[in-house]
Each structure stands twice: as C-alpha cells, then as structure tokens.
Design a protein around this motif. Structure first.
Motif, PDB file in Angstrom:
ATOM      1  N   LEU A  24       0.825  -1.205   0.000  1.00  0.00           N
ATOM      2  CA  LEU A  24       0.000   0.000   0.000  1.00  0.00           C
ATOM      3  C   LEU A  24       0.861   1.257   0.000  1.00  0.00           C
ATOM      4  O   LEU A  24       0.568   2.210  -0.731  1.00  0.00           O
ATOM      5  N   ASP A  25       1.909   1.264   0.795  1.00  0.00           N
ATOM      6  CA  ASP A  25       2.812   2.417   0.816  1.00  0.00           C
ATOM      7  C   ASP A  25       3.392   2.679  -0.579  1.00  0.00           C
ATOM      8  O   ASP A  25       3.421   3.817  -1.039  1.00  0.00           O
ATOM      9  N   GLN A  26       3.834   1.621  -1.245  1.00  0.00           N
ATOM     10  CA  GLN A  26       4.390   1.760  -2.591  1.00  0.00           C
ATOM     11  C   GLN A  26       3.336   2.283  -3.562  1.00  0.00           C
ATOM     12  O   GLN A  26       3.616   3.149  -4.393  1.00  0.00           O
TER      13      GLN A  26
ATOM     14  N   LEU B  11       1.034   6.490  -6.831  1.00  0.00           N
ATOM     15  CA  LEU B  11      -0.153   7.254  -7.199  1.00  0.00           C
ATOM     16  C   LEU B  11       0.132   8.749  -7.136  1.00  0.00           C
ATOM     17  O   LEU B  11      -0.233   9.505  -8.043  1.00  0.00           O
ATOM     18  N   GLN B  12       0.818   9.164  -6.100  1.00  0.00           N
ATOM     19  CA  GLN B  12       1.168  10.576  -5.966  1.00  0.00           C
ATOM     20  C   GLN B  12       2.055  11.029  -7.137  1.00  0.00           C
ATOM     21  O   GLN B  12       1.834  12.086  -7.728  1.00  0.00           O
ATOM     22  N   GLU B  13       3.030  10.198  -7.490  1.00  0.00           N
ATOM     23  CA  GLU B  13       3.914  10.524  -8.610  1.00  0.00           C
ATOM     24  C   GLU B  13       3.146  10.560  -9.929  1.00  0.00           C
ATOM     25  O   GLU B  13       3.339  11.468 -10.745  1.00  0.00           O
ATOM     26  N   ALA B  14       2.284   9.573 -10.146  1.00  0.00           N
ATOM     27  CA  ALA B  14       1.509   9.514 -11.387  1.00  0.00           C
ATOM     28  C   ALA B  14       0.624  10.748 -11.537  1.00  0.00           C
ATOM     29  O   ALA B  14       0.533  11.327 -12.621  1.00  0.00           O
ATOM     30  N   ARG B  15       0.001  11.142 -10.442  1.00  0.00           N
ATOM     31  CA  ARG B  15      -0.856  12.327 -10.499  1.00  0.00           C
ATOM     32  C   ARG B  15      -0.043  13.576 -10.785  1.00  0.00           C
ATOM     33  O   ARG B  15      -0.464  14.431 -11.563  1.00  0.00           O
ATOM     34  N   SER B  16       1.120  13.698 -10.152  1.00  0.00           N
ATOM     35  CA  SER B  16       1.934  14.898 -10.356  1.00  0.00           C
ATOM     36  C   SER B  16       2.495  14.963 -11.782  1.00  0.00           C
ATOM     37  O   SER B  16       2.755  16.044 -12.296  1.00  0.00           O
TER      38      SER B  16
ATOM     39  N   LEU C 250      -3.190   2.332 -10.263  1.00  0.00           N
ATOM     40  CA  LEU C 250      -2.755   2.287  -8.864  1.00  0.00           C
ATOM     41  C   LEU C 250      -3.928   2.471  -7.912  1.00  0.00           C
ATOM     42  O   LEU C 250      -3.954   1.852  -6.839  1.00  0.00           O
ATOM     43  N   THR C 251      -4.909   3.264  -8.296  1.00  0.00           N
ATOM     44  CA  THR C 251      -6.109   3.413  -7.469  1.00  0.00           C
ATOM     45  C   THR C 251      -6.826   2.075  -7.342  1.00  0.00           C
ATOM     46  O   THR C 251      -7.256   1.688  -6.247  1.00  0.00           O
TER      47      THR C 251
END
Length: 54
Positions: free
Chosen positions: A12-14, A19-24, A34-35
């Motif tokens: 989950l951490d990964q 997800l944060q990187e993909a969104r940015s 990832l969601t």
C-alpha cells in the motif's frame, strides 16, 4: 504485526507513493491502475481482518 500485514502495508505504501507521482506527472492511466490496486489491497486486508494504519 504478522508478515501478511507487513506485506499488505508495504504494498500500500508503494502504491500510494506511485499514485502521488503519477498524479503529479499527469499520468491518468497509471493513476487509475494504482487506485484500483489500492482498492484491491484494502479489500484483501479487510477480508482477512487486517487493521490498516491509513
């Protein structure tokens, strides 16, 4: 904490970091993938009685 719980939380951490990187980066496909992975991991945790930190 058991090995199963540790593995789920690590994955989950990964996934959340990815997800944060993909969104940015504006990568909607990867963000959607990832969601879905996060939802699956959370469901697996609940189905197996694992209480998650997040």
């Amino acid at each position: 904490m058991g090995e199963f719980t540790t593995t789920i939380e690590g994955r989950l951490d990964q996934a959340y970091r990815g997800l944060q990187e993909a969104r940015s980066e504006g990568d909607d496909f990867l963000a959607d993938t990832l969601t879905a992975e996060i939802e699956d991991l959370r469901r697996i945790a609940v189905d197996n009685g694992v209480t998650l930190k997040r």
